[in-house]
Design a protein around this motif. Structure first.
Motif, mmCIF file in Angstrom:
data_model
loop_
_atom_site.group_PDB
_atom_site.id
_atom_site.type_symbol
_atom_site.label_atom_id
_atom_site.label_comp_id
_atom_site.label_asym_id
_atom_site.label_seq_id
_atom_site.Cartn_x
_atom_site.Cartn_y
_atom_site.Cartn_z
ATOM 1 N N VAL A 77 42.449 36.624 38.099
ATOM 2 C CA VAL A 77 42.730 37.806 38.920
ATOM 3 C C VAL A 77 41.462 38.639 39.123
ATOM 4 O O VAL A 77 41.288 39.261 40.169
ATOM 5 C CB VAL A 77 43.901 38.644 38.358
ATOM 6 C CG1 VAL A 77 43.484 39.542 37.225
ATOM 7 C CG2 VAL A 77 44.539 39.489 39.433
ATOM 8 N N VAL A 78 40.572 38.635 38.154
ATOM 9 C CA VAL A 78 39.304 39.350 38.311
ATOM 10 C C VAL A 78 38.434 38.642 39.353
ATOM 11 O O VAL A 78 37.809 39.275 40.204
ATOM 12 C CB VAL A 78 38.557 39.467 36.959
ATOM 13 C CG1 VAL A 78 37.130 39.957 37.159
ATOM 14 C CG2 VAL A 78 39.318 40.395 36.011
ATOM 15 N N ALA A 79 38.412 37.309 39.293
ATOM 16 C CA ALA A 79 37.538 36.524 40.183
ATOM 17 C C ALA A 79 38.109 36.343 41.587
ATOM 18 O O ALA A 79 37.351 36.261 42.556
ATOM 19 C CB ALA A 79 37.285 35.157 39.558
ATOM 20 N N LEU A 120 46.431 46.201 54.317
ATOM 21 C CA LEU A 120 46.714 47.444 53.592
ATOM 22 C C LEU A 120 46.144 47.351 52.179
ATOM 23 O O LEU A 120 44.986 47.032 52.003
ATOM 24 C CB LEU A 120 48.222 47.726 53.571
ATOM 25 C CG LEU A 120 48.928 47.870 54.920
ATOM 26 C CD1 LEU A 120 50.435 48.001 54.721
ATOM 27 C CD2 LEU A 120 48.396 49.061 55.694
ATOM 28 N N PHE A 121 46.988 47.585 51.184
ATOM 29 C CA PHE A 121 46.566 47.495 49.789
ATOM 30 C C PHE A 121 46.909 46.134 49.184
ATOM 31 O O PHE A 121 46.697 45.907 47.997
ATOM 32 C CB PHE A 121 47.241 48.613 48.964
ATOM 33 C CG PHE A 121 48.737 48.566 49.070
ATOM 34 C CD1 PHE A 121 49.490 47.783 48.234
ATOM 35 C CD2 PHE A 121 49.389 49.309 50.053
ATOM 36 C CE1 PHE A 121 50.871 47.725 48.348
ATOM 37 C CE2 PHE A 121 50.774 49.268 50.175
ATOM 38 C CZ PHE A 121 51.510 48.476 49.325
ATOM 39 N N LEU A 122 47.452 45.219 49.972
ATOM 40 C CA LEU A 122 47.902 43.920 49.483
ATOM 41 C C LEU A 122 46.722 42.963 49.328
ATOM 42 O O LEU A 122 45.908 42.808 50.231
ATOM 43 C CB LEU A 122 48.940 43.335 50.442
ATOM 44 C CG LEU A 122 50.178 44.202 50.681
ATOM 45 C CD1 LEU A 122 51.034 43.616 51.789
ATOM 46 C CD2 LEU A 122 50.982 44.358 49.409
ATOM 47 N N LYS A 123 46.681 42.316 48.161
ATOM 48 C CA LYS A 123 45.610 41.369 47.862
ATOM 49 C C LYS A 123 46.214 40.054 47.394
ATOM 50 O O LYS A 123 47.170 40.048 46.622
ATOM 51 C CB LYS A 123 44.707 41.922 46.755
ATOM 52 C CG LYS A 123 43.976 43.191 47.128
ATOM 53 C CD LYS A 123 43.252 43.759 45.909
ATOM 54 C CE LYS A 123 42.589 45.059 46.219
ATOM 55 N NZ LYS A 123 43.512 46.175 46.381
ATOM 56 N N ILE A 136 44.846 48.370 33.116
ATOM 57 C CA ILE A 136 43.886 49.209 32.391
ATOM 58 C C ILE A 136 42.428 48.881 32.724
ATOM 59 O O ILE A 136 41.533 49.567 32.232
ATOM 60 C CB ILE A 136 44.115 49.155 30.855
ATOM 61 C CG1 ILE A 136 43.886 47.750 30.302
ATOM 62 C CG2 ILE A 136 45.493 49.686 30.503
ATOM 63 C CD1 ILE A 136 43.916 47.675 28.785
ATOM 64 N N THR A 137 42.207 47.876 33.552
ATOM 65 C CA THR A 137 40.818 47.523 33.868
ATOM 66 C C THR A 137 40.502 47.628 35.359
ATOM 67 O O THR A 137 39.734 48.478 35.760
ATOM 68 C CB THR A 137 40.469 46.115 33.361
ATOM 69 O OG1 THR A 137 41.371 45.166 33.946
ATOM 70 C CG2 THR A 137 40.522 46.036 31.844
ATOM 71 N N ILE A 138 41.096 46.781 36.193
ATOM 72 C CA ILE A 138 40.645 46.654 37.583
ATOM 73 C C ILE A 138 41.578 47.256 38.629
ATOM 74 O O ILE A 138 41.188 47.419 39.769
ATOM 75 C CB ILE A 138 40.370 45.176 37.954
ATOM 76 C CG1 ILE A 138 41.634 44.339 37.804
ATOM 77 C CG2 ILE A 138 39.228 44.633 37.119
ATOM 78 C CD1 ILE A 138 41.495 42.914 38.311
ATOM 79 N N SER A 139 42.793 47.565 38.260
ATOM 80 C CA SER A 139 43.759 48.064 39.236
ATOM 81 C C SER A 139 43.544 49.546 39.519
ATOM 82 O O SER A 139 43.189 50.318 38.632
ATOM 83 C CB SER A 139 45.186 47.849 38.732
ATOM 84 O OG SER A 139 46.121 48.426 39.620
ATOM 85 N N THR A 140 43.799 49.914 40.756
ATOM 86 C CA THR A 140 43.770 51.333 41.127
ATOM 87 C C THR A 140 45.188 51.869 41.315
ATOM 88 O O THR A 140 45.362 53.029 41.674
ATOM 89 C CB THR A 140 42.969 51.528 42.435
ATOM 90 O OG1 THR A 140 43.580 50.756 43.470
ATOM 91 C CG2 THR A 140 41.523 51.117 42.262
#
Length: 184
Positions: free
Chosen positions: A26-28, A35-38, A71-75
């Protein structure tokens, strides 16, 4: 003297490896679509855990990876965590439950298709419920986005992941067995 891990230790070690691999994935691989969808490929790894060990393991991996993501990459905070868990679990837990009941290529295909449908439907429902208050949007505006935006995105995302799972699951399991990491 060679130490041979018991099956519980192997399962724990593999589950931990799958958590780490899903999080690294998920990081890579986070491809913004609309929109905000990834697009994220973590469900592929989580489904592997579910197909190997069952839906409970898929659920546990989903919770751990979604929490690490939060807790790391999500906004998106706790709402993103909740939506990730709903999306992933409706897909991978459903697919792995059906595959566990019908342990064959047919069971895998049916499980993945039902998982795609359930995940897509659940994301339509939960986006309709959550987005108006979380993004401060009128419900009518969210409703207008369901079919042209959320439906194709979720259908494509989960279908791509299902196709990749069908391609790589068997070779990975064969490799894990040859490495004596899986008994079966």
């Amino acid at each position: 003297e060679v130490l041979i891990m018991n099956s519980k230790a192997k399962k724990g070690a593999l589950t931990g490896m799958l958590c780490a691999l899903a999080f690294a994935t998920v990081v890579a691989i986070r491809i913004p679509v609309v929109l905000f969808l990834k697009y994220e490929a973590k469900d592929i790894i989580i489904a592997m855990g579910g197909f190997i060990f069952g839906p409970l393991t898929a659920f546990i991996i989903s919770i751990i990876v979604s929490f690490m993501e939060m807790i790391t990459i999500s906004t998106e905070g706790y709402v993103g965590f909740f939506m990730n868990v709903i999306s992933t679990c409706s897909f991978v837990c459903t697919a792995s439950y059906i595959y566990k009941k019908k342990h064959s290529i047919y069971g895998a295909i049916v499980g993945l298709v039902v998982g795609v449908i359930l995940a897509t439907g659940s994301m339509l429902l939960f986006n309709y419920i959550v987005m108006p208050w979380y993004k401060n949007m009128p419900r009518e505006a969210v409703a207008k986005m369901l079919i042209p935006t959320f439906l194709p995105f979720n259908l494509a995302k989960h279908s791509i992941n299902a196709g990749i799972i069908l391609l790589i699951y068997k070779p990975i399991v064969i490799g894990l067995r040859k490495a004596n990491l899986l008994v079966k």
